[in-house]
Enzyme design. Structure first.
Site, short mmCIF file in Angstrom:
data_model
loop_
_atom_site.label_atom_id
_atom_site.label_comp_id
_atom_site.label_asym_id
_atom_site.label_seq_id
_atom_site.Cartn_x
_atom_site.Cartn_y
_atom_site.Cartn_z
CG HIS A 1 10.42 13.19 -7.65
ND1 HIS A 1 10.37 13.64 -8.94
CD2 HIS A 1 11.50 13.77 -7.10
CE1 HIS A 1 11.40 14.45 -9.17
NE2 HIS A 1 12.10 14.55 -8.06
CD GLU B 1 18.48 15.32 -1.28
OE1 GLU B 1 17.91 16.43 -1.36
OE2 GLU B 1 18.28 14.39 -2.09
NE ARG C 1 16.12 9.83 -2.40
CZ ARG C 1 15.93 10.45 -3.58
NH1 ARG C 1 15.31 11.62 -3.61
NH2 ARG C 1 16.35 9.94 -4.70
CG ASP D 1 11.64 12.46 -3.40
OD1 ASP D 1 10.45 12.84 -3.49
OD2 ASP D 1 12.60 13.13 -3.85
#
Ligand code: KDG
Ligand code: MG
Length: 402
Positions: free
Chosen positions: A212, A339, A147, A210
């Protein structure tokens, strides 16, 4: 078999964790993770004052009934705090059942569907050069999936980027820190980061990102479309998804896969997303989404729509959740990725773990139950520290999603 007692253990070996321990009349106990980052004491109080008194005397083997007692039986149901408590109870009961049968948890969830669990690492940098270098380090450590988060020129804060070269931990002592955000700076910059990473490292490594919750649907559609040439494994939480329909817009414009749901806590957050095939991966973790009992149903429902799991696994989920997730991921057919943000070494002084990382994959051993234990004497050496997640404002001061 009867539940004789239960207690909540709060400790802070480097960061806060809340653990539920349920005792039985057969000398077997079970552990569940009740950590809700920045809101730990709300879950601890709900468990101690409201749930534990009702648990005592129940037969821990009746997991389904106990799950419904604390979900359906509670008038003010759902929500992060109560679902975190339900999750911890559920995990501890599955731990007890598997220990009673002297078998690793995955055997009760269908047995082995795979030998090893693909995980993704976190990598970030204050600028593009540092980010590229750090992605390389993760590839060298053996990760097959990374990531990537990157500092944005002109912005003092970017989600997922560590300050002062420490490992990234979003919760801070005291009141929530205020961060600053500018979506247009972000949108203009991020596709170039992935272009560069593909140039340097080629197309084999899986790349994830991400968002978010920080884009509107049309902004997220633009981002997903512009990232398409770099073949991401997923973009995560592209929009704040209270409005499930907003995912339609992103889907209509791009084939970049989408992962959603680390802040979800029941199947009802997912129904439209599944039935219209608006996402590709479920992020809702065992510790926030109602435990193993509920996630089994959610994952089964998702499987009919070719949607896989990609559980949340940040450091604010304790080793108990990670181990339980590894059992779950071992057993189900529609596993996607897990993750993996390794806990600081000090966490292992409190939690005795039964998993290891090797060459891009995680392995769980065959010890009975979930297989993680807690050393309460060690836990007592690390008392709770108040720590809160940041809040976020746009650069003109408007409150925004963190
Ligand atoms: O407590 C909040 C974190 O768990 C969250 O910010 C981490 O988004 C996250 C992720 O994908 O790991
Ligand atoms: Mg996330």
């Amino acid at each position: 078999m009867k539940i004789t007692d239960a207690k909540v253990i709060i400790c802070s070996p480097g960061r806060n964790f809340v653990t539920l321990k349920i005792y039985t009349d057969q000398g077997i106990y079970g552990l569940g993770d009740a950590t809700l980052n920045g809101m730990e004491k709300s879950v601890a109080t709900y468990l101690t004052d409201y749930c534990i008194p009702a648990l005592i005397g129940k037969d821990p083997r009746n997991i389904e009934d106990i799950w419904h007692y604390f979900y359906r039986g509670v008038y003010w149901r759902r929500g992060a705090v109560s679902m975190c408590a339900v999750s911890a109870i559920d995990m501890a009961l599955w731990d007890i059942k598997a220990k009673t049968l002297n078998t690793p948890l995955y055997n009760l969830l269908g047995g082995r569907s795979r030998d090893k669990i693909l995980v993704y690492a976190h990598s970030n940098g204050a600028n593009i050069d540092e980010t590229i270098e750090n992605v390389g380090k993760k590839i060298d450590e053996g990760y097959k999936a990374v990531r990537v988060q990157c500092g944005i020129p002109g912005l003092s804060d970017a989600y997922g980027v560590a300050k002062e070269k420490k490992s990234y931990e979003p919760a801070h002592k005291g009141l929530p820190p205020e961060e600053k955000w500018d979506t247009s700076l972000y949108l203009n910059f991020i596709p170039g980061v992935f272009e560069k990473i593909r140039e340097v490292y080629g197309s084999d490594v899986h790349l994830l990102h991400d968002v978010h919750h920080r884009c509107t649907p049309v902004e997220a559609a633009r981002l997903a479309k512009e990232l398409e040439p770099f073949h991401l494994f997923w973009i995560e939480d592209p929009v704040a998804c209270e409005l499930q329909e907003s995912l339609r817009l992103i889907r209509q414009h791009s084939t970049t896969p989408i992962a959603i749901g680390e802040v979800f806590n029941t199947v009802y957050d997912y129904t439209l997303l599944f039935t219209e095939q608006l996402i590709d991966y479920i992020r809702m973790p065992l510790s926030h989404g109602g435990g193993i009992t509920h996630l089994q149903k959610v994952a089964a429902f998702a499987s009919f729509y070719h949607i896989a799991t990609g559980f949340h696994g940040a450091t604010d989920l304790s080793p108990i959740t990670l181990a339980a997730a590894l059992h779950f991921n071992t057993a189900i057919n529609n596993f996607g990725i897990q993750e993996y943000m390794p806990h600081q070494k000090i966490v292992n002084e409190v939690f005795k773990i039964n998993y290891k990382f090797e060459n891009g994959f995680m392995y769980i051993d065959d010890s009975p139950g979930i297989g993680v234990d807690i050393d309460e004497t060690a836990a007592a050496r690390f008392p709770y520290v108040t720590a809160r997640l940041p809040v976020n404002r746009k650069s003109d001061g408007t409150m925004f999603n963190w």
